[in-house]
Write a protein that holds these residues in place. Sequence first.
Motif, mmCIF file in Angstrom:
data_model
loop_
_atom_site.group_PDB
_atom_site.id
_atom_site.type_symbol
_atom_site.label_atom_id
_atom_site.label_comp_id
_atom_site.label_asym_id
_atom_site.label_seq_id
_atom_site.Cartn_x
_atom_site.Cartn_y
_atom_site.Cartn_z
ATOM 1 N N GLU A 23 0.963 -1.217 0.006
ATOM 2 C CA GLU A 23 0.037 0.105 -0.094
ATOM 3 C C GLU A 23 0.938 1.325 0.012
ATOM 4 O O GLU A 23 2.005 1.118 0.372
ATOM 5 C CB GLU A 23 -0.797 0.051 1.548
ATOM 6 N N TYR A 67 -4.170 0.289 -2.175
ATOM 7 C CA TYR A 67 -3.591 -1.010 -1.902
ATOM 8 C C TYR A 67 -3.987 -2.163 -2.704
ATOM 9 O O TYR A 67 -5.016 -1.835 -3.271
ATOM 10 C CB TYR A 67 -3.817 -1.315 -0.315
ATOM 11 N N ARG A 68 -3.192 -3.137 -2.679
ATOM 12 C CA ARG A 68 -3.423 -4.422 -3.146
ATOM 13 C C ARG A 68 -2.989 -5.416 -2.218
ATOM 14 O O ARG A 68 -2.064 -5.403 -1.709
ATOM 15 C CB ARG A 68 -2.804 -4.645 -4.449
ATOM 16 N N ARG A 99 -7.802 -11.907 -4.745
ATOM 17 C CA ARG A 99 -7.243 -10.564 -4.879
ATOM 18 C C ARG A 99 -8.011 -9.294 -4.527
ATOM 19 O O ARG A 99 -9.288 -9.150 -4.823
ATOM 20 C CB ARG A 99 -6.608 -10.109 -6.339
ATOM 21 N N ASP A 121 -8.343 -5.197 -4.483
ATOM 22 C CA ASP A 121 -7.663 -3.880 -4.825
ATOM 23 C C ASP A 121 -8.550 -2.918 -4.178
ATOM 24 O O ASP A 121 -9.776 -2.910 -4.249
ATOM 25 C CB ASP A 121 -7.587 -3.585 -6.370
#
Length: 603
Positions: A429, A448-449, A476, A478
């Motif tokens: 992030e 962030y991811r 995942r 995002d």
Amino acid sequence: MTRSLLLATAATVLLPAHAFAQAADDPLPEVVVTATRLPAVVADTPGARVIDRATIDRRGAVFAADILPDVPGLSVYRAGLGGVTSVRIRGTSQDKSLVLVDGVPVNDPSQPAGGFDFSGFDLGDIERIEVLGGPQSSLWGSDAIGGVIAFTSRELDGVRAEVEAGAFDTVRGRLAAGVAEDRYAIGAFVSRFDTDGISAAATGTEADGFDNTTVGANGRYAFSDRVGIDARVRQADSFAEIDGWGPVDTLDTAATVNRSGRARMTVRDLLGLDHQFIAAASDVERITDSAFPSTYEGKHRLWRWQADSRGAGPVRYAVGLEREETEAFLNGSSAGLGVGSAFGTVRWQASDRLTLNLGLRHDSTDDFGGETTGRLSAAYDLLAGLTVSGAWGTGFKTPSVSQAVCDFCFVLPGTVVAPLVPEYATGGEIALGWRSADGRFDGRATLYRLEVEDQIDGFFDPGSFEFYYVNIAETRTDGVELEGGAILGGGFDLSLAYAWTEAVNATTGAAILRVPEQAGSATLGWSGERLSAALTVRAEGDMPDSGGTRDGFVTANLNAAWNLTDRVTLTARVENLADERYQQLLGYGEPGRSGYLGIRLRY
């Protein structure tokens, strides 16, 4: 309307602000977070938020689930009033949020995924709530893939009493007393909540009641300037009338007991370090009376040694060792897991403008091998009130006891089920924050991811009715988190929060259930000489859920307090001010407009 309010909130929050402003015309204080093991300034710590006691009181929050939705990146959903209440951090499933009470892990090892049920977590004795988003396994080990929610109890000097009554025949009371001196402290409290409630099923007609009793005690004694001990215990007993699968009206009930406690010895300046020796435990018992009755019990045992550096030099560090054991009793069978850990974290004030943090931890599990995790973060002062910060970290989570023994599973002969492996996460992030020179405005935007590999999920074949646990390839998330607040003058203050979250199965592209793409909140507070008030508006967009899509909603709560004297305060609050018909969880109802009156006494 929901989308319009969310977009307006997103635009407004880009103005100078801070997530949890205090009611005053004075500058916003510099907030410190402690769940990082080394105390750190929130503005320099990516993903960190703090809710203090003053904010809890101003919002009129009774349970943790009443205020946690104000934190950007957190999604809270419950199966009706008193029903199982879960929290997701940054799109991860609720079992990936590690919950701490005074540093003690309280996640439920008897739950299928090992998550924590927030439905009966009373805030009467809580001084502050800290949230750390993103992988925190380098600090806290397994279960901290999505982040950490840490509750810290308060120490009283005097007597506090509170009574409140209102809609749905709700009655609530708290009594706490304590003595706190430099050398010693002792205190105790009891909180009681009872309501006839509403139907848990949105289509139901019979009311489902809920009651909760929470008690606790604390003590502290200093043998000398260098050696001291302290201890805390807490127990919450809840009984909820719940509705059956569908959901539909039934006479099902759930009784839950949560206990936690900690004993600590502190030794200062031993070999140049400050040491803590901790023994802690948490237990949960849950009995469900339904067409499929069940009895579950989970136990945590923790032993920890931590040593912190002394002084105020440019380098600060903490190191430690832990042993944690969990055991679950699942409808007559039992199983357990254990892990030994070593950890260390260091902060380097490289210059007046640059701060670096590094954390490393190695966990050696009894059944799933060992894993080393780390987290690196940095904050740089750009001047003119601007601070840029970033972090990158890894995390892991072992299968829960229930998953490891495949509780609830039904597997046909000849079916080969692959053994489960731990889940692994990586997350990064970057954040940009700003604080005005006079301290009246500040804000932060975070991008962030978060990726989770080998996430454990249930597999169900509707044709054969087989059910078992499997590792799926990858999920995942995002996201964007915006937060801020302002001291507006004239006794007014404003706090804002917004989150855009896209959580998907990275293999199939399907959206992760029970994560709204958009969510936001805004609180306008006012404080006068004796009267204070806070109006909070919350909104969530549409949310994918089991069996369909839960519609978005907008709700508003109003809370007010009038100080009759320095020791007596009258309180009033109205929830769901616009009488919105909405659901946090698809199929489960929420109360309409409801009002409550109360009184607080201090001595």
